[in-house]
Design a protein around this motif. Sequence first.
Motif, PDB file in Angstrom:
ATOM      1  N   LEU A 163      30.276  51.532  47.007  1.00  0.00           N
ATOM      2  CA  LEU A 163      31.514  50.987  47.564  1.00  0.00           C
ATOM      3  C   LEU A 163      31.696  51.579  48.952  1.00  0.00           C
ATOM      4  CD1 LEU A 163      34.028  51.518  44.571  1.00  0.00           C
ATOM      5  CD2 LEU A 163      32.635  49.493  45.047  1.00  0.00           C
ATOM      6  N   VAL A 197      29.091  46.959  48.024  1.00  0.00           N
ATOM      7  CA  VAL A 197      30.340  46.214  47.837  1.00  0.00           C
ATOM      8  C   VAL A 197      31.260  46.620  48.986  1.00  0.00           C
ATOM      9  CG1 VAL A 197      32.303  45.748  46.340  1.00  0.00           C
ATOM     10  CG2 VAL A 197      30.034  46.163  45.338  1.00  0.00           C
ATOM     11  N   LEU A 199      34.530  46.626  51.022  1.00  0.00           N
ATOM     12  CA  LEU A 199      35.966  46.385  51.020  1.00  0.00           C
ATOM     13  C   LEU A 199      36.406  46.171  52.471  1.00  0.00           C
ATOM     14  CD1 LEU A 199      37.183  49.120  48.508  1.00  0.00           C
ATOM     15  CD2 LEU A 199      36.203  46.863  48.048  1.00  0.00           C
ATOM     16  N   ALA A 220      39.297  53.371  45.789  1.00  0.00           N
ATOM     17  CA  ALA A 220      38.593  52.925  44.583  1.00  0.00           C
ATOM     18  C   ALA A 220      37.441  53.864  44.284  1.00  0.00           C
ATOM     19  CB  ALA A 220      38.063  51.503  44.771  1.00  0.00           C
ATOM     20  N   VAL A 228      35.744  49.979  37.716  1.00  0.00           N
ATOM     21  CA  VAL A 228      36.291  50.452  38.985  1.00  0.00           C
ATOM     22  C   VAL A 228      37.741  50.868  38.770  1.00  0.00           C
ATOM     23  CG1 VAL A 228      37.002  49.815  41.327  1.00  0.00           C
ATOM     24  CG2 VAL A 228      34.795  49.068  40.475  1.00  0.00           C
ATOM     25  N   LEU A 230      41.117  51.465  40.646  1.00  0.00           N
ATOM     26  CA  LEU A 230      41.676  50.961  41.905  1.00  0.00           C
ATOM     27  C   LEU A 230      43.091  51.482  42.103  1.00  0.00           C
ATOM     28  CD1 LEU A 230      41.569  49.007  44.379  1.00  0.00           C
ATOM     29  CD2 LEU A 230      42.485  47.238  42.844  1.00  0.00           C
ATOM     30  N   ARG A 248      41.939  44.030  44.549  1.00  0.00           N
ATOM     31  CA  ARG A 248      41.682  43.676  43.143  1.00  0.00           C
ATOM     32  C   ARG A 248      40.973  42.320  43.058  1.00  0.00           C
ATOM     33  NH1 ARG A 248      42.983  44.376  37.795  1.00  0.00           N
ATOM     34  NH2 ARG A 248      44.181  46.279  38.163  1.00  0.00           N
ATOM     35  N   LEU A 251      37.340  42.798  44.124  1.00  0.00           N
ATOM     36  CA  LEU A 251      36.527  43.547  43.174  1.00  0.00           C
ATOM     37  C   LEU A 251      36.299  42.775  41.885  1.00  0.00           C
ATOM     38  CD1 LEU A 251      38.044  47.075  43.809  1.00  0.00           C
ATOM     39  CD2 LEU A 251      35.647  46.442  44.136  1.00  0.00           C
ATOM     40  N   GLU A 252      37.274  41.978  41.475  1.00  0.00           N
ATOM     41  CA  GLU A 252      37.078  41.192  40.255  1.00  0.00           C
ATOM     42  C   GLU A 252      36.046  40.088  40.452  1.00  0.00           C
ATOM     43  OE1 GLU A 252      41.365  41.757  37.953  1.00  0.00           O
ATOM     44  OE2 GLU A 252      41.076  40.015  39.261  1.00  0.00           O
ATOM     45  N   ALA A 254      33.440  40.630  42.556  1.00  0.00           N
ATOM     46  CA  ALA A 254      32.212  41.309  42.970  1.00  0.00           C
ATOM     47  C   ALA A 254      31.322  41.594  41.760  1.00  0.00           C
ATOM     48  CB  ALA A 254      32.555  42.611  43.684  1.00  0.00           C
ATOM     49  N   ASP A 256      27.980  44.374  40.461  1.00  0.00           N
ATOM     50  CA  ASP A 256      27.325  45.637  40.760  1.00  0.00           C
ATOM     51  C   ASP A 256      25.822  45.439  40.939  1.00  0.00           C
ATOM     52  OD1 ASP A 256      26.240  45.431  38.199  1.00  0.00           O
ATOM     53  OD2 ASP A 256      27.526  46.977  37.328  1.00  0.00           O
ATOM     54  N   VAL A 264      38.228  46.017  36.458  1.00  0.00           N
ATOM     55  CA  VAL A 264      39.056  46.739  37.426  1.00  0.00           C
ATOM     56  C   VAL A 264      40.265  47.323  36.694  1.00  0.00           C
ATOM     57  CG1 VAL A 264      40.358  46.606  39.574  1.00  0.00           C
ATOM     58  CG2 VAL A 264      38.301  45.200  39.263  1.00  0.00           C
TER      59      VAL A 264
END
Length: 345
Positions: A163, A197, A199, A220, A228, A230, A248, A251-252, A254, A256, A264
């Motif tokens: 991240l 990832v 941000l 995060a 994750v 957050l 959020r 990330l939801e 994304a 890995d 999350v």
Amino acid sequence: MSDAAPAWVMPSETAPHDCTWMAWPSQGYTLGDTPDEVAAARRTWAAVANAVTAFEPVRMVVVPADVEVARAHLHPDVEIVTAELDDAWMRDIGPSFVRSADGTRLGAVDWVFNGWGAQAWASWEHDARIGALVGGLAGAEVIGSPLVNEGGGIHVDGLGTVLLTETVQLDPGRNPGLARADVEAELARTIGATHCVWLPRGLTRDYDEFGTRGHVDIVATIPSPGIVLLHEQQDPDHPDHAVSRALRELLEDARDARGERFEVVGVPAPRTVADAEGLVDWSYINHLVVNDGVIACTYGDEHDDRALGVLAEAYPGRRVVGVDARPLFDRGGGIHCITQQQPAL
């Protein structure tokens, strides 16, 4: 990114540690200008170090002139090593430790440090040498990097996921002219990152004068693969409420390094939204995982117990210990920011 096996891999913070490294506050903004500020800084750095000693060894870098005062504050088990320092944010000035792919060798990535993007108030003549110094003292192979980066600007899952935030590694004050692909290639070479990832930004106050311009370690973290944690600002009048919601959503969506989606888990921000300087970025995300434990930020806030409960669920089998981090955040960071774990081989 390349499909070739990485030479070095940065393990998750949850992997076993040999020790935690720290640096003692000795001057400038971190130490403070008044006797009360100086005393508060020393007490708080010592409180974190002494809490960590219950779980694993601590090695503290101290300027030679401060050895006596540091020793008076620190648990006898804390090992003191001497070196000149500008500041005391070991996460950022120290190396990021890695292991060889076969797990037999310790490496220490020596990022370029330039005062969080050449901030006008920062000095880094001595701090720029700490990464290589600590790596050498740890017996690691020092891995030089041309990337301006700080340990607080990355979080990994140990499986190739990292991240990071666009406003740190792509900051013109840090790496002018670099594109995402350039940063990703260097992270693949140095820490074995196979999937980044990105941000878009960090928390609001982190862009003020004494901020880092978006460190991920107050936003995060990955307590275990696929999860994750957050920062979740629940007050709609705080600008980080919108930041949290946007992160959020990102990330939801994304995935890995394994190609799997994240679960999350929101960690509520403290109920306190402002201090004497303005809106706060106090965050429970900025904790340190240690052997069998977690050293977590508290704020004398009504959300402390709730947040520490979330951390206890995220790190089963580890004892969560809270340390009042308000004096740290008054200076621009938290517990994770002043510590750096050295993984065991």
